[in-house]
Scaffold this motif. Sequence first.
Motif, PDB file in Angstrom:
ATOM      1  N   LEU A 122       0.824  -1.203   0.000  1.00 51.01           N
ATOM      2  CA  LEU A 122       0.000   0.000   0.000  1.00 51.01           C
ATOM      3  C   LEU A 122       0.860   1.256   0.000  1.00 51.01           C
ATOM      4  O   LEU A 122       0.551   2.250  -0.668  1.00 51.01           O
ATOM      5  CB  LEU A 122      -0.928   0.011   1.219  1.00 51.01           C
ATOM      6  N   ALA A 123       1.958   1.218   0.769  1.00 49.32           N
ATOM      7  CA  ALA A 123       2.824   2.387   0.868  1.00 49.32           C
ATOM      8  C   ALA A 123       3.468   2.733  -0.461  1.00 49.32           C
ATOM      9  O   ALA A 123       3.746   3.908  -0.744  1.00 49.32           O
ATOM     10  CB  ALA A 123       3.903   2.146   1.926  1.00 49.32           C
ATOM     11  N   SER A 124       3.696   1.713  -1.289  1.00 52.11           N
ATOM     12  CA  SER A 124       4.343   1.984  -2.579  1.00 52.11           C
ATOM     13  C   SER A 124       3.480   2.854  -3.490  1.00 52.11           C
ATOM     14  O   SER A 124       3.990   3.514  -4.401  1.00 52.11           O
ATOM     15  CB  SER A 124       4.656   0.654  -3.286  1.00 52.11           C
ATOM     16  N   GLY A 125       2.163   2.884  -3.248  1.00 53.07           N
ATOM     17  CA  GLY A 125       1.295   3.695  -4.082  1.00 53.07           C
ATOM     18  C   GLY A 125       1.109   5.115  -3.592  1.00 53.07           C
ATOM     19  O   GLY A 125       0.501   5.935  -4.293  1.00 53.07           O
ATOM     20  N   PHE A 126       1.622   5.418  -2.383  1.00 52.93           N
ATOM     21  CA  PHE A 126       1.423   6.741  -1.809  1.00 52.93           C
ATOM     22  C   PHE A 126       2.619   7.666  -1.973  1.00 52.93           C
ATOM     23  O   PHE A 126       2.511   8.867  -1.737  1.00 52.93           O
ATOM     24  CB  PHE A 126       1.096   6.618  -0.314  1.00 52.93           C
ATOM     25  N   THR A 130      11.048   7.624  -5.453  1.00 56.07           N
ATOM     26  CA  THR A 130      11.413   6.212  -5.547  1.00 56.07           C
ATOM     27  C   THR A 130      12.287   5.760  -4.386  1.00 56.07           C
ATOM     28  O   THR A 130      12.068   4.682  -3.810  1.00 56.07           O
ATOM     29  CB  THR A 130      12.154   5.945  -6.867  1.00 56.07           C
ATOM     30  N   SER A 131      13.272   6.563  -4.017  1.00 53.23           N
ATOM     31  CA  SER A 131      14.179   6.170  -2.946  1.00 53.23           C
ATOM     32  C   SER A 131      13.450   6.100  -1.601  1.00 53.23           C
ATOM     33  O   SER A 131      13.669   5.172  -0.813  1.00 53.23           O
ATOM     34  CB  SER A 131      15.353   7.148  -2.860  1.00 53.23           C
ATOM     35  N   PHE A 132      12.577   7.063  -1.312  1.00 54.78           N
ATOM     36  CA  PHE A 132      11.840   7.060  -0.062  1.00 54.78           C
ATOM     37  C   PHE A 132      10.841   5.892  -0.025  1.00 54.78           C
ATOM     38  O   PHE A 132      10.649   5.243   0.990  1.00 54.78           O
ATOM     39  CB  PHE A 132      11.110   8.390   0.121  1.00 54.78           C
ATOM     40  N   LYS A 133      10.214   5.644  -1.174  1.00 51.17           N
ATOM     41  CA  LYS A 133       9.257   4.537  -1.265  1.00 51.17           C
ATOM     42  C   LYS A 133       9.948   3.195  -0.998  1.00 51.17           C
ATOM     43  O   LYS A 133       9.423   2.345  -0.276  1.00 51.17           O
ATOM     44  CB  LYS A 133       8.616   4.529  -2.644  1.00 51.17           C
ATOM     45  N   LYS A 134      11.128   3.047  -1.562  1.00 51.25           N
ATOM     46  CA  LYS A 134      11.882   1.808  -1.355  1.00 51.25           C
ATOM     47  C   LYS A 134      12.265   1.635   0.118  1.00 51.25           C
ATOM     48  O   LYS A 134      12.213   0.529   0.658  1.00 51.25           O
ATOM     49  CB  LYS A 134      13.132   1.808  -2.229  1.00 51.25           C
ATOM     50  N   MET A 135      12.631   2.759   0.766  1.00 52.05           N
ATOM     51  CA  MET A 135      13.009   2.696   2.170  1.00 52.05           C
ATOM     52  C   MET A 135      11.818   2.271   3.030  1.00 52.05           C
ATOM     53  O   MET A 135      11.940   1.459   3.948  1.00 52.05           O
ATOM     54  CB  MET A 135      13.532   4.053   2.633  1.00 52.05           C
ATOM     55  N   VAL A 136      10.624   2.819   2.734  1.00 51.00           N
ATOM     56  CA  VAL A 136       9.420   2.476   3.491  1.00 51.00           C
ATOM     57  C   VAL A 136       9.065   1.003   3.289  1.00 51.00           C
ATOM     58  O   VAL A 136       8.738   0.282   4.252  1.00 51.00           O
ATOM     59  CB  VAL A 136       8.248   3.384   3.077  1.00 51.00           C
ATOM     60  N   GLU A 137       9.144   0.529   2.060  1.00 45.26           N
ATOM     61  CA  GLU A 137       8.829  -0.870   1.774  1.00 45.26           C
ATOM     62  C   GLU A 137       9.762  -1.812   2.530  1.00 45.26           C
ATOM     63  O   GLU A 137       9.326  -2.792   3.140  1.00 45.26           O
ATOM     64  CB  GLU A 137       8.917  -1.137   0.276  1.00 45.26           C
TER      65      GLU A 137
END
Length: 210
Positions: A122-126, A130-137
Amino acid sequence: MRKDEEIADNVIEIRVNGIAQLFHTLDPFPFREKDLDREAEDYIVGWARELPADRAFRIIVHYPDDESQADLARDLPEAIGTYFAGRAAVIQGDLNELFRIGRRSLAIGVAILVACLVASNLASGFFADTSFKKMVEESFLILGWVANWRPLEIFLYDWWPIARRRDLFRRLSTALVERKPYPDRAPARARSRSNQGLSLDGPRDDSHEN
């Protein structure tokens, strides 16, 4: 008997000044149900760990040759067997409790892992970055696996030492207990651990404990 012969026969020898010295003096239960003295238990268990695991144990108890000691010695095999069987049952209970904790921890860990995987998707869609999204995932994935570390540790590692100790006590509970009286007039002499004998009737020689 030489040490190598004693080891081959899985012999543990104990010399006492009285049969009662093998048991806890404050234990109110009948003789056959008394707890072993801590020093005697530690000695027997310590030597049993060092002896081969593919042979039955023999515990030889040397005691003064008089009528009162002979009466107590008659119940000695049953008393020692009952004590170690009870200890094995207690440790089995501890092992069962550990597995119950492991199952509960695993159920919680798996639920957290599933939730973290869903949250990671879900976080990847918010997030557009790209770098921040990868860190959250990756953070969610790490959290999910960390939640399963304890149950994995229980089922892979923690239960082995407990099971080994339980099995050792079970073997000791079926050990052949031999009673050997010695002349009551003989002077008490401490036997060293190197001869696989324990003396409870005199000063201990701590130079062999380490």
